[in-house]
Write a protein that holds these residues in place. Sequence first.
Motif, mmCIF file in Angstrom:
data_model
loop_
_atom_site.group_PDB
_atom_site.id
_atom_site.type_symbol
_atom_site.label_atom_id
_atom_site.label_comp_id
_atom_site.label_asym_id
_atom_site.label_seq_id
_atom_site.Cartn_x
_atom_site.Cartn_y
_atom_site.Cartn_z
ATOM 1 N N ALA A 93 -0.521 -4.165 -39.527
ATOM 2 C CA ALA A 93 -0.093 -5.167 -38.581
ATOM 3 C C ALA A 93 1.022 -6.071 -39.207
ATOM 4 O O ALA A 93 2.065 -6.147 -38.527
ATOM 5 C CB ALA A 93 -1.134 -5.688 -37.908
ATOM 6 N N VAL A 94 0.770 -6.592 -40.243
ATOM 7 C CA VAL A 94 1.715 -7.471 -40.978
ATOM 8 C C VAL A 94 3.025 -6.730 -41.363
ATOM 9 O O VAL A 94 4.254 -7.315 -41.156
ATOM 10 C CB VAL A 94 1.213 -8.217 -42.122
ATOM 11 N N ALA A 95 2.822 -5.556 -41.783
ATOM 12 C CA ALA A 95 4.016 -4.752 -42.306
ATOM 13 C C ALA A 95 4.855 -4.484 -40.720
ATOM 14 O O ALA A 95 6.064 -4.319 -40.845
ATOM 15 C CB ALA A 95 3.613 -3.395 -42.729
ATOM 16 N N ARG A 96 4.167 -4.256 -39.592
ATOM 17 C CA ARG A 96 5.006 -3.966 -38.377
ATOM 18 C C ARG A 96 5.729 -5.182 -37.992
ATOM 19 O O ARG A 96 6.567 -5.250 -37.510
ATOM 20 C CB ARG A 96 4.108 -3.438 -37.180
ATOM 21 N N ILE A 97 4.851 -6.442 -38.149
ATOM 22 C CA ILE A 97 5.431 -7.574 -37.817
ATOM 23 C C ILE A 97 6.820 -7.866 -38.503
ATOM 24 O O ILE A 97 7.766 -8.348 -37.818
ATOM 25 C CB ILE A 97 4.519 -8.956 -37.980
ATOM 26 N N ALA A 98 6.887 -7.564 -39.701
ATOM 27 C CA ALA A 98 8.115 -7.693 -40.702
ATOM 28 C C ALA A 98 9.205 -7.023 -40.231
ATOM 29 O O ALA A 98 10.553 -7.171 -40.572
ATOM 30 C CB ALA A 98 7.714 -7.302 -42.020
ATOM 31 N N VAL A 106 6.816 -12.859 -43.141
ATOM 32 C CA VAL A 106 5.661 -13.138 -42.697
ATOM 33 C C VAL A 106 4.601 -12.994 -43.891
ATOM 34 O O VAL A 106 4.829 -12.192 -44.955
ATOM 35 C CB VAL A 106 5.478 -11.814 -41.616
ATOM 36 N N THR A 107 3.776 -13.767 -43.905
ATOM 37 C CA THR A 107 2.552 -13.715 -44.944
ATOM 38 C C THR A 107 1.625 -12.794 -44.724
ATOM 39 O O THR A 107 1.038 -12.471 -43.534
ATOM 40 C CB THR A 107 2.335 -15.199 -45.086
ATOM 41 N N ASP A 108 0.898 -12.217 -45.727
ATOM 42 C CA ASP A 108 -0.337 -11.590 -45.758
ATOM 43 C C ASP A 108 -1.641 -12.757 -45.730
ATOM 44 O O ASP A 108 -1.471 -13.356 -46.878
ATOM 45 C CB ASP A 108 -0.609 -10.519 -46.852
ATOM 46 N N PRO A 109 -2.388 -12.586 -44.718
ATOM 47 C CA PRO A 109 -3.359 -13.769 -44.828
ATOM 48 C C PRO A 109 -4.213 -13.463 -46.111
ATOM 49 O O PRO A 109 -4.876 -14.665 -46.410
ATOM 50 C CB PRO A 109 -4.191 -13.464 -43.687
ATOM 51 N N PHE A 110 -4.471 -12.444 -46.710
ATOM 52 C CA PHE A 110 -5.309 -12.303 -47.701
ATOM 53 C C PHE A 110 -4.746 -12.606 -49.180
ATOM 54 O O PHE A 110 -5.570 -13.389 -49.888
ATOM 55 C CB PHE A 110 -5.611 -10.692 -47.824
ATOM 56 N N THR A 111 -3.514 -12.350 -49.284
ATOM 57 C CA THR A 111 -2.837 -13.041 -50.359
ATOM 58 C C THR A 111 -2.281 -14.375 -50.407
ATOM 59 O O THR A 111 -2.085 -15.254 -51.361
ATOM 60 C CB THR A 111 -1.613 -11.911 -50.829
ATOM 61 N N ALA A 112 -2.125 -14.768 -48.987
ATOM 62 C CA ALA A 112 -1.437 -16.297 -48.960
ATOM 63 C C ALA A 112 -2.922 -17.117 -48.805
ATOM 64 O O ALA A 112 -2.535 -18.693 -48.892
ATOM 65 C CB ALA A 112 -0.799 -16.350 -47.848
ATOM 66 N N GLY A 113 -3.730 -16.687 -48.753
ATOM 67 C CA GLY A 113 -5.143 -17.780 -48.703
ATOM 68 C C GLY A 113 -5.263 -18.214 -47.491
ATOM 69 O O GLY A 113 -5.750 -19.216 -47.302
ATOM 70 N N ILE A 121 -11.999 -15.768 -39.559
ATOM 71 C CA ILE A 121 -10.579 -15.954 -39.137
ATOM 72 C C ILE A 121 -9.827 -15.715 -40.197
ATOM 73 O O ILE A 121 -9.694 -16.745 -41.140
ATOM 74 C CB ILE A 121 -10.846 -17.205 -38.208
ATOM 75 N N GLY A 122 -8.559 -15.443 -39.745
ATOM 76 C CA GLY A 122 -7.237 -15.422 -40.645
ATOM 77 C C GLY A 122 -6.012 -15.399 -39.960
ATOM 78 O O GLY A 122 -6.036 -15.033 -38.662
ATOM 79 N N PHE A 123 -5.169 -15.859 -40.502
ATOM 80 C CA PHE A 123 -3.680 -15.620 -39.881
ATOM 81 C C PHE A 123 -2.569 -15.342 -40.799
ATOM 82 O O PHE A 123 -2.686 -15.647 -41.903
ATOM 83 C CB PHE A 123 -3.453 -17.006 -38.953
ATOM 84 N N ALA A 124 -1.500 -14.600 -40.091
ATOM 85 C CA ALA A 124 -0.206 -14.326 -40.710
ATOM 86 C C ALA A 124 0.732 -15.482 -40.420
ATOM 87 O O ALA A 124 0.969 -15.441 -39.027
ATOM 88 C CB ALA A 124 0.032 -12.795 -40.529
ATOM 89 N N GLN A 125 1.517 -15.906 -41.212
ATOM 90 C CA GLN A 125 2.401 -16.981 -40.834
ATOM 91 C C GLN A 125 4.066 -16.171 -40.623
ATOM 92 O O GLN A 125 4.188 -15.545 -41.568
ATOM 93 C CB GLN A 125 2.569 -18.087 -41.822
ATOM 94 N N VAL A 126 4.406 -16.270 -39.476
ATOM 95 C CA VAL A 126 5.543 -15.558 -38.879
ATOM 96 C C VAL A 126 6.817 -16.617 -39.132
ATOM 97 O O VAL A 126 6.660 -17.796 -38.256
ATOM 98 C CB VAL A 126 5.575 -14.847 -37.873
ATOM 99 N N ALA A 127 7.795 -16.264 -39.880
ATOM 100 C CA ALA A 127 8.836 -17.459 -39.928
ATOM 101 C C ALA A 127 10.287 -16.565 -39.257
ATOM 102 O O ALA A 127 10.645 -15.276 -39.632
ATOM 103 C CB ALA A 127 9.312 -17.798 -41.286
#
Length: 724
Positions: A93-98, A106-113, A121-127
């Motif tokens: 999903a993160v790849a599709r958002i990019a 867009v950040t990956d919630p697992f690598t961005a902590g 719960i986690g989130f991907a930050q989208v700029a």
Amino acid sequence: MNRLTRRIGDASARRPWVTIAAWVAALALILPLAAVAGGSFVDDLVAPGSQSEEAMELLEERFPEASGGSAMAVFAAPEGKRIDSHRPAIEAAVARIADVEHVATVTDPFTAGTVSPDGRIGFAQVAFDIPAMEVDPEQIDALGGAIAPVRGDGVVAELGGDAVFINAETPTSGAEAAGLLTALVILIVAFGTIVAALVPIALALVAVATGLGSVVLLAHAMDVSTAAPTIGAMIGLGVGIDYALFIVARCRENRAAGQDNSTALSNAMASSGAAVLFAGGTVVVAMSALALTGLGFLTSVGLSTSLVVLFAAATALTLLPALLSLLGDRIHKQRRRRLFTRRTKGHEGPETTAWWRFAHHVSGRPWPYLIAASAALLALTVPALRMETGFPDAGNDAANTTHRRAYDLLAEGFGPGFNAPLLIVGDLRSPGVDAAGVPELSRLIADDPGIASVGEPQFSAARDTVVLPTIPTTAPADAATSDTLERVRDLVPDNVAVSGLTAMTDDLTRQLSDTLPVFVAAILVVSFLLLMLVFRSVAVPLKAAVMNLLSIGAAYGVVVAVFQWGWLSGLFNLDETLPIASPMPTIFFAVLFGLSMDYEVFLLSRVREEYDATGDPIESVARGMSVTGRVITSAALIMAVVFLSFVASPSPLVKMMGLGLATAVVLDATVVRMVLVPAAMALLGRAAWWVPRPLDRRLPRIGAEAATVPPPPAPALAPASRSN
């Protein structure tokens, strides 16, 4: 003014098909043009000259990567599970958002902590590479499509953040159609004929359609608030029905008095038509005064609503006489008994109506009625003294919206302050903090008890600007967050400013509070001058201003009691108490003052006609009420029903507007117009129509000309008996 509206009405009535064709052509031109060339609606939430605006301008100039809008794709595993068990689906999903247009990173919630401590719960930050207010709803839809497949893996996936909240499209409730149907029923009861009832509804729909089409075109030339179409439609439906109602009622009255159709219509356009023109003008003036706040989104609301009201007045003055001339006697056929009228043998004069009798009853006891009615309105106003304003945030929206669900998940996983991020922006070229002092600045801010965390500093490429992402401990609309914002601003040196959506809305709230007294004073002064010009009186405008303030204050109090204190909240489908939306008191005052003046003009223009004919200040009020009381009451019921239909809206601002406007209209048309006005006019007597001679000579003549109507019958009661 009367001659002008008579000429307009006569010209439209003589060439009805040409007039109708002109309106059809206008619709055929405006609506397709709006669909092709119209702009989109955005909320300009910037307070000019504020610290938050200065910070955003600095970022746009030196650090554009940090000035873009942001969103968050929020993922939550079922209770008791962790989202890392769904890592492949979330990373896809993160790849599709990019790949979505205007997404910069867009950040990956697992690598961005960015996963909650319990791992659920986690989130991907989208700029975005454009400001939040410029993000198109289509891009938001694309983000939604990118995360949708994750839900099939058993994960909750929602979209939140500033860009999503600001650009969310508010769905309509569908209750507006029910409001129109109820308005139709009221009109049928009032007029007794379906034809006469359908005409005002049809005109209101034409006015709203052309008006909103023009608003969409206006959005191409300037930023227009997302609330503007809803508020414009709300006001347009109400005044569109009312303006047509008053003219149709006067035309039927003239016809019943023995005038032929063309004469009855011409005289109705000269009298009620002039009142409609002036009433519409007062609403336009009041709404245009929103520009005095200096806020772009309020200016757009005022201009948009003014456009719709102008079309409502234009349809009443042109399209209505064209339709009435074609309908002929069908508009006058009476199939039901008139309300509030006692059947008598022979001529049915004004003294046969309950309104005439009630007006004399109040005039005979003015002080008790004046005191009791004023006390009731003041009692309703009391809650308004404890009004707390704030900007609605995503947590105030309907629970079925994705940004509200994302808001709740983020608050659950990371704390309530996570939804109220602040941007600490430092200008490293100016004296104060330099690059070496940024760590100390971070520690200083983090030591404040209202701050939960300060993120890693982000430097521009030239290292002349720094941004410190900061999370407070409290929610966006919490008063404690505003206190924290003020403390942080006092802590930091002069070359450091605080921005972010929370700071921007707080600055807007402050500017609205500062400009409200100036705004109110401007409307009061302009309305006083307009009423003085029309009625050639000093006392009447003063009385109107005071009474309008009473009804507006009472409506404020009701809104505070329901939304802020939670009284009867279940009746209005409210899950929690809310602060009063900061723009509401200002928009509310402009709309209500304009609408209150409508009823003032419709009643007192008729009272003035009767006073010129009889010279009796008390009898003129009774006669004016006898012929306008039923119409004003019907108009108020219609407008209240239309406004109440918007209470079903998911938007807190629209809910507040709908309830407040409905309350004020009902109070204004009943307690104010039917009790306070006759009581005050009885106490004022002939002084109500006094104006100093030097001033009278200098004022331009825009008031009423003598109406061409049959002379009124002699009053049934002798003057001496009215005070009994």
